[in-house]
Design a protein around this motif. Structure first.
Motif, PDB file in Angstrom:
ATOM      1  N   PHE A  83      21.207 -46.450 -16.216  1.00 13.44           N
ATOM      2  CA  PHE A  83      20.485 -46.914 -14.819  1.00 13.44           C
ATOM      3  C   PHE A  83      19.958 -45.663 -13.829  1.00 13.44           C
ATOM      4  O   PHE A  83      18.816 -46.054 -13.269  1.00 13.44           O
ATOM      5  CB  PHE A  83      21.666 -47.613 -13.838  1.00 13.44           C
ATOM      6  N   GLN A  84      20.226 -44.628 -13.953  1.00 13.48           N
ATOM      7  CA  GLN A  84      19.595 -43.563 -13.410  1.00 13.48           C
ATOM      8  C   GLN A  84      18.021 -43.204 -14.019  1.00 13.48           C
ATOM      9  O   GLN A  84      17.236 -43.219 -13.045  1.00 13.48           O
ATOM     10  CB  GLN A  84      20.364 -42.171 -13.328  1.00 13.48           C
ATOM     11  N   TYR A  85      18.237 -43.526 -15.172  1.00 10.65           N
ATOM     12  CA  TYR A  85      16.984 -43.264 -16.046  1.00 10.65           C
ATOM     13  C   TYR A  85      16.037 -44.392 -15.806  1.00 10.65           C
ATOM     14  O   TYR A  85      14.723 -44.282 -15.176  1.00 10.65           O
ATOM     15  CB  TYR A  85      17.156 -43.545 -17.549  1.00 10.65           C
ATOM     16  N   LEU A  86      16.462 -45.535 -15.576  1.00 10.06           N
ATOM     17  CA  LEU A  86      15.662 -46.869 -15.258  1.00 10.06           C
ATOM     18  C   LEU A  86      15.108 -46.687 -13.820  1.00 10.06           C
ATOM     19  O   LEU A  86      13.761 -47.031 -13.581  1.00 10.06           O
ATOM     20  CB  LEU A  86      16.576 -48.262 -15.553  1.00 10.06           C
ATOM     21  N   VAL A  87      15.807 -46.280 -13.010  1.00 11.96           N
ATOM     22  CA  VAL A  87      15.238 -45.907 -11.516  1.00 11.96           C
ATOM     23  C   VAL A  87      14.212 -44.945 -11.485  1.00 11.96           C
ATOM     24  O   VAL A  87      13.237 -45.238 -10.926  1.00 11.96           O
ATOM     25  CB  VAL A  87      16.458 -45.792 -10.587  1.00 11.96           C
ATOM     26  N   GLU A  88      14.508 -43.947 -12.253  1.00  9.10           N
ATOM     27  CA  GLU A  88      13.441 -42.751 -12.352  1.00  9.10           C
ATOM     28  C   GLU A  88      12.333 -43.328 -13.129  1.00  9.10           C
ATOM     29  O   GLU A  88      11.168 -42.865 -12.560  1.00  9.10           O
ATOM     30  CB  GLU A  88      13.991 -41.674 -13.056  1.00  9.10           C
ATOM     31  N   GLU A  89      12.228 -44.352 -14.083  1.00 11.40           N
ATOM     32  CA  GLU A  89      11.257 -44.627 -14.660  1.00 11.40           C
ATOM     33  C   GLU A  89      10.488 -45.798 -13.950  1.00 11.40           C
ATOM     34  O   GLU A  89       9.340 -46.530 -14.426  1.00 11.40           O
ATOM     35  CB  GLU A  89      11.493 -45.159 -16.089  1.00 11.40           C
ATOM     36  N   GLY A  90      11.175 -46.252 -12.812  1.00  9.69           N
ATOM     37  CA  GLY A  90      10.509 -47.558 -12.097  1.00  9.69           C
ATOM     38  C   GLY A  90      10.642 -48.821 -12.733  1.00  9.69           C
ATOM     39  O   GLY A  90      10.200 -49.673 -12.391  1.00  9.69           O
ATOM     40  N   LYS A  91      11.724 -49.030 -13.679  1.00  9.03           N
ATOM     41  CA  LYS A  91      11.955 -49.950 -14.332  1.00  9.03           C
ATOM     42  C   LYS A  91      12.868 -51.087 -13.500  1.00  9.03           C
ATOM     43  O   LYS A  91      12.623 -52.250 -13.816  1.00  9.03           O
ATOM     44  CB  LYS A  91      12.811 -49.717 -15.708  1.00  9.03           C
ATOM     45  N   VAL A  92      13.708 -50.717 -12.733  1.00  8.83           N
ATOM     46  CA  VAL A  92      14.367 -51.212 -11.648  1.00  8.83           C
ATOM     47  C   VAL A  92      14.438 -50.735 -10.359  1.00  8.83           C
ATOM     48  O   VAL A  92      14.120 -49.343 -10.363  1.00  8.83           O
ATOM     49  CB  VAL A  92      16.105 -51.340 -12.034  1.00  8.83           C
ATOM     50  N   GLU A  93      14.669 -51.469  -9.311  1.00  8.22           N
ATOM     51  CA  GLU A  93      14.377 -50.874  -8.013  1.00  8.22           C
ATOM     52  C   GLU A  93      15.814 -50.324  -7.339  1.00  8.22           C
ATOM     53  O   GLU A  93      16.028 -49.410  -6.709  1.00  8.22           O
ATOM     54  CB  GLU A  93      13.875 -51.801  -6.937  1.00  8.22           C
ATOM     55  N   VAL A  94      16.926 -51.035  -7.774  1.00  7.33           N
ATOM     56  CA  VAL A  94      18.175 -50.794  -7.257  1.00  7.33           C
ATOM     57  C   VAL A  94      19.187 -50.339  -8.615  1.00  7.33           C
ATOM     58  O   VAL A  94      19.264 -51.079  -9.465  1.00  7.33           O
ATOM     59  CB  VAL A  94      18.968 -51.943  -6.504  1.00  7.33           C
ATOM     60  N   ASP A  95      19.747 -49.140  -8.230  1.00  6.93           N
ATOM     61  CA  ASP A  95      20.895 -48.784  -9.150  1.00  6.93           C
ATOM     62  C   ASP A  95      22.232 -49.318  -8.848  1.00  6.93           C
ATOM     63  O   ASP A  95      23.075 -49.083  -8.011  1.00  6.93           O
ATOM     64  CB  ASP A  95      21.063 -47.310  -9.155  1.00  6.93           C
ATOM     65  N   PRO A  96      22.771 -50.410  -9.621  1.00  8.48           N
ATOM     66  CA  PRO A  96      24.093 -51.063  -9.349  1.00  8.48           C
ATOM     67  C   PRO A  96      25.317 -50.088  -9.480  1.00  8.48           C
ATOM     68  O   PRO A  96      26.259 -50.327  -8.939  1.00  8.48           O
ATOM     69  CB  PRO A  96      24.174 -52.245 -10.341  1.00  8.48           C
ATOM     70  N   MET A  97      25.221 -49.107 -10.161  1.00  8.61           N
ATOM     71  CA  MET A  97      26.299 -48.215 -10.609  1.00  8.61           C
ATOM     72  C   MET A  97      26.513 -47.445  -9.417  1.00  8.61           C
ATOM     73  O   MET A  97      27.563 -46.517  -9.232  1.00  8.61           O
ATOM     74  CB  MET A  97      25.878 -47.305 -11.752  1.00  8.61           C
ATOM     75  N   LEU A  98      25.695 -47.011  -8.518  1.00 11.68           N
ATOM     76  CA  LEU A  98      25.882 -46.465  -7.174  1.00 11.68           C
ATOM     77  C   LEU A  98      27.056 -47.099  -6.235  1.00 11.68           C
ATOM     78  O   LEU A  98      27.746 -46.256  -5.748  1.00 11.68           O
ATOM     79  CB  LEU A  98      24.684 -46.482  -6.168  1.00 11.68           C
ATOM     80  N   LEU A  99      27.320 -48.319  -6.754  1.00 11.23           N
ATOM     81  CA  LEU A  99      28.415 -49.077  -5.926  1.00 11.23           C
ATOM     82  C   LEU A  99      29.815 -49.018  -6.898  1.00 11.23           C
ATOM     83  O   LEU A  99      30.717 -49.676  -6.380  1.00 11.23           O
ATOM     84  CB  LEU A  99      28.012 -50.342  -5.447  1.00 11.23           C
TER      85      LEU A  99
END
Length: 297
Positions: A83-99
């Motif tokens: 998910f870190q990768y997806l956020v960096e690539e702009g594929k998702v806006e929110v990282d659910p793993m932060l919670l």
């Protein structure tokens, strides 16, 4: 909308091309993310709908399926990095793993052989035979260097510098390190190279140090299978794997006064906290010796 499977494929490609991760590491990420993708498909969850609850439901499902604690921890790590990768690539806006909190790791001490058991195991192979001499050399190298079994099977003739008392190896993360090898292990490797290996490889040109009966590179499975048979012959009842010799190597040199940082370098650990596990083993042995020998214990 890009499917989760396509994003996983892109991420795995990134791990190989951009990060240069080893094949085994990439395969672990692939297995973990494949489970997550299958769960999303089963629950009919779209990429944009993945939140904390979805991830927790997935982890709970794995726990109910009796997945080991270590595997759950690896799943969390894999999802976190994905998910870190997806956020960096702009594929998702929110990282659910932060919670998501990382579950606490259960510390289980690895099985370790006593010096007496190691000695019995080393003397088990029939060194008058080509394969027996090879197996003795393998056991001596494993116990003398603490190499991982993957490092052992990938050792090449060019990696040996026996005249200097060292060998080269490529560890996790493609990191090269130099490992000392003692005189006894060197002696058995030289005997294997002189008397055994030529009989096994015959006319083949094989760059790898340890070969099987057909002269091909020995596999991890081959090492494991041979070790199980030798352990049984030696009369050792512990659950011994190739990694047991690595654990025994680390524990024994720590018990004999080696510095923890030196052991970290020898084992190729990126983080010293991994090496500190062996101090627990040493303390456990100290406690056992105390109880056994002190009159008021």
């Amino acid at each position: 909308m890009t499917s989760i499977n396509n994003l996983v494929a892109d991420y795995l490609h990134y791990l190989v091309v951009e990060r240069g991760l080893a094949a085994n590491s990439v395969a672990s990420y692939q297995n973990d993310l494949k489970k997550f993708s299958a769960f999303l498909a089963e629950q009919k969850v779209e990429l944009t709908a993945i939140d904390k609850k979805v991830v927790l439901d997935f982890l709970e499902a794995q726990t109910k399926a009796k997945l080991a604690n270590a595997s759950i921890l690896r799943l969390v790590t894999s999802l976190r990095k994905f998910f870190q990768y997806l956020v960096e690539e702009g594929k998702v806006e929110v990282d659910p793993m932060l919670l998501i909190d990382t579950p606490k790791k259960k510390v289980s001490l690895p099985e370790v052989l006593s010096p007496k058991e190691v000695e019995a195991l080393l003397k088990t192979p029939k060194t008058g035979e080509a394969l027996g001499l090879r197996d003795r050399a393998i056991l001596e190298v494993m116990y003398a260097t603490g190499l991982r079994v993957s490092e052992l099977v990938n050792l090449k003739l060019a990696d040996l510098h026996l005249e200097l008392g060292i060998i080269q190896t490529i560890g996790k993360g493609q990191k090269e390190r130099l490992v000392p090898i003692g005189d006894v292990a060197s002696k058995w490797v030289k005997l294997y190279l002189k008397q055994s290996r030529p009989k096994l490889v015959k006319q083949k040109r094989n760059p790898y140090l340890f070969v099987n009966f057909h002269g091909n590179q020995l596999t991890r499975q081959g090492i494991w299978k041979n070790l199980k048979a030798l352990v049984k012959q030696a009369g050792i009842e512990k659950n011994v794997t190739p990694h047991t010799l690595r654990h025994s190597f680390a524990t024994h040199i720590l018990e004999n006064g080696a510095d923890l940082r030196i052991v970290q370098e020898l084992l190729g650990h990126a983080d010293i906290s991994t090496t500190q596990l062996y101090t627990h083993l040493s303390k456990k042995r100290l406690s056992a010796v105390y109880k056994q020998n002190h009159p008021r214990a």
